[in-house]
Structures are given as C-alpha cells and as structure tokens.
Design a protein around this motif. Structure first.
Motif, PDB file in Angstrom:
ATOM      1  N   UNK A 129       0.828  -1.205   0.000  1.00  0.00           N
ATOM      2  CA  UNK A 129       0.000   0.000   0.000  1.00  0.00           C
ATOM      3  C   UNK A 129       0.859   1.250   0.000  1.00  0.00           C
ATOM      4  N   UNK A 130       1.942   1.231   0.760  1.00  0.00           N
ATOM      5  CA  UNK A 130       2.844   2.384   0.789  1.00  0.00           C
ATOM      6  C   UNK A 130       3.453   2.639  -0.588  1.00  0.00           C
ATOM      7  N   UNK A 131       3.898   1.576  -1.247  1.00  0.00           N
ATOM      8  CA  UNK A 131       4.476   1.723  -2.587  1.00  0.00           C
ATOM      9  C   UNK A 131       3.448   2.270  -3.565  1.00  0.00           C
ATOM     10  N   UNK A 132       2.222   1.747  -3.487  1.00  0.00           N
ATOM     11  CA  UNK A 132       1.167   2.218  -4.374  1.00  0.00           C
ATOM     12  C   UNK A 132       0.871   3.698  -4.147  1.00  0.00           C
ATOM     13  N   UNK A 133       0.769   4.122  -2.870  1.00  0.00           N
ATOM     14  CA  UNK A 133       0.471   5.522  -2.575  1.00  0.00           C
ATOM     15  C   UNK A 133       1.623   6.431  -2.996  1.00  0.00           C
ATOM     16  N   UNK A 134       2.847   5.948  -2.817  1.00  0.00           N
ATOM     17  CA  UNK A 134       4.007   6.745  -3.221  1.00  0.00           C
ATOM     18  C   UNK A 134       3.992   7.000  -4.721  1.00  0.00           C
ATOM     19  N   UNK A 135       3.624   5.992  -5.502  1.00  0.00           N
ATOM     20  CA  UNK A 135       3.541   6.166  -6.952  1.00  0.00           C
ATOM     21  C   UNK A 135       2.284   6.918  -7.350  1.00  0.00           C
ATOM     22  N   UNK A 136       1.184   6.669  -6.646  1.00  0.00           N
ATOM     23  CA  UNK A 136      -0.076   7.324  -6.981  1.00  0.00           C
ATOM     24  C   UNK A 136      -0.023   8.824  -6.726  1.00  0.00           C
ATOM     25  N   UNK A 137       0.950   9.255  -5.919  1.00  0.00           N
ATOM     26  CA  UNK A 137       1.087  10.684  -5.630  1.00  0.00           C
ATOM     27  C   UNK A 137       1.670  11.461  -6.807  1.00  0.00           C
ATOM     28  N   UNK A 138       2.143  10.759  -7.836  1.00  0.00           N
ATOM     29  CA  UNK A 138       2.663  11.437  -9.027  1.00  0.00           C
ATOM     30  C   UNK A 138       1.538  12.140  -9.771  1.00  0.00           C
TER      31      UNK A 138
END
Length: 260
Positions: A129-138
């Motif tokens: 989830x952290x990885x997804x949110x980090x990328x989704x913040x782009x």
C-alpha cells in the motif's frame, strides 16, 4: 486537436541508473540498521518497543519509502511537467512505518510459522500500500492510470519479501549474514517498486495546465537529508548499547565444570 503521448514515452531510467543505485543503497542501509535494532529488541525487555520502533523507521521509512521516493526521481516523461502530492506521499510514509512495526510485533521474538505468516502478510500489505500511494502521488499533465494485475503482483511480492525479512531478522546472527540479508531485502524492494511502476500508464496532454503539487526533488532532497540524519540515532544506539545476549538467558542451567 491536442496531441496525446502514449504510456511508452515514460522513461523509468530517464535520468540514468545512478538514481536507482542510490535508492538500492538506501534500502540496504535501512535494512542493515533495522536488523541490528531487531537483534537488540530480542534481548531487551524494558526498551523492546523502542528498538522495534527504530527498526520500523529504518526499514519502512528509509529502506522502503525513502528509497522508493528517490527512485521516482529517475522517472522522466518528455514534454510533460511532473508534480507530487505531498499528502499522499506522507500517508505512504506513515503506512510503511506502521506496517513494518505491526509485522515485527506480530512475528514475536522467536520463529513461529503462524506468527511469521500473519506478520509477513500484515507487513506486506503495508509495504504494498505504501508503494502504491508513493507512486499514486505522481501528477502529470494528463492522467495516470494503474494496471490492477501489476499492482496485485507487486503486493504478492511485498508479502513474500516481508515474510522472508521477518524470518531473517529473527534467526540470522552473524554480521556478514545480516549484510547478505540486507542486500537481498534491497533486491526485494527493487522488485516491488519496479513491478508497481510497470502498473503505471501515462496519458500525456501537453496542452493541459501544470498539475498541482510540488516538484519531486523539492520533497525528496530534504527527506533524504532528514532520513540520513535520522539513521544516526539507531546507529548510535546500536553501537553504544550493551550486549544483552548473555544476561537474557538467566534460566539456562549451568553446565558442570568440565562438561562438554
């Protein structure tokens, strides 16, 4: 008519491979410090939670989130401005630390398969989830879509990585083996991150306005400095803390003199 650029125009290593190597080094360093903290937590009753918290910050905050954020600096989309949503990124950071801490607490002090599996699944969900949110913040000039298939694979890989990491944190003792485990953790983070990156599908509209948010470098550079300075606390604690391995086993029966 506005020209649209396809997803293939996004360059994962658009600024060279040096950024990726820096991110990998952060993962390895964070894991190495975390393994040492978990080792001390194993033999400390009074300060166990503090040791595990430092391990979670080192592993989840630096070894995962900061490494992913640094790796994002390598992504370049030609003819499109990129911005970063700080709120989503900060949420990803918190989830990474909390997920790792939860996994460490659930797995316990000694290897027990049921606890390791539950802890690995919990920690893996947090990492995914952290990885997804980090990328989704782009944010780009256009839209960013995600492939659910690649996201699912990324989460599965993160669960396997988390379970293996918790097991290694409990059973690996020699320093050189901790180094090997840290190198393997770094490779696991790379696999999770680039699988998640493969899920991104950019549709670029050069004619649209620049998205809201801040430039990624403006976020990553201060976080890199803070993360590097933050690691000095657990590193210092590991270096000055007494070795409690001998005193942690007071109930172990003493062997007679001359016994083998």
């Amino acid at each position: 008519m506005v020209e649209l650029l396809a997803a293939a125009d996004a360059e994962t290593f658009g600024r060279g491979t040096g950024v990726a190597w820096l991110a990998y080094d952060l993962s390895v360093l964070g894991a190495l410090v975390a393994f040492a903290c978990v080792r001390h937590a194993k033999y400390s009753l009074r300060f166990r939670l503090i040791w595990l918290l430092m391990a979670a910050v080192s592993l989840g905050g630096v070894g995962l989130w900061l490494a992913n954020a640094v790796a994002l600096l390598g992504i370049r989309v030609p003819d499109a401005a990129m911005r970063y949503n700080v709120a989503l990124g900060a949420t990803g950071l918190v989830i990474a630390v909390v997920g790792v801490l939860a996994g460490l607490l659930i797995s316990g002090r000694t290897p027990q398969l049921p606890r390791l599996v539950v802890g690995g699944l919990t920690m893996g969900l947090g990492i995914g989830l952290s990885t997804f949110l980090t990328l989704d913040a782009l944010r780009v000039q256009g839209s960013v879509d995600e492939s659910l298939g690649f996201i699912a694979i990324s989460v599965l890989v993160s669960m396997a990585l988390s379970t293996a990491t918790l097991w290694a944190a409990q059973v690996v003792r020699p320093v050189w083996l901790r180094v090997v485990a840290s190198l393997m953790f770094g490779l696991g983070v790379v696999a999770v991150y680039y699988t998640a990156v493969a899920a991104l599908e950019f549709t670029i509209d050069p004619g649209s306005r620049i998205p809201s948010g801040i430039a990624l470098f403006d976020l990553v550079f201060p976080m890199f400095v803070i993360g590097a300075l933050g690691l000095t606390l657990p590193i210092t604690a590991v270096l000055i803390a007494p070795d409690r391995r001998d005193s942690a086993e007071p109930n172990r029966p003493a062997q007679p003199v001359g016994a083998r």
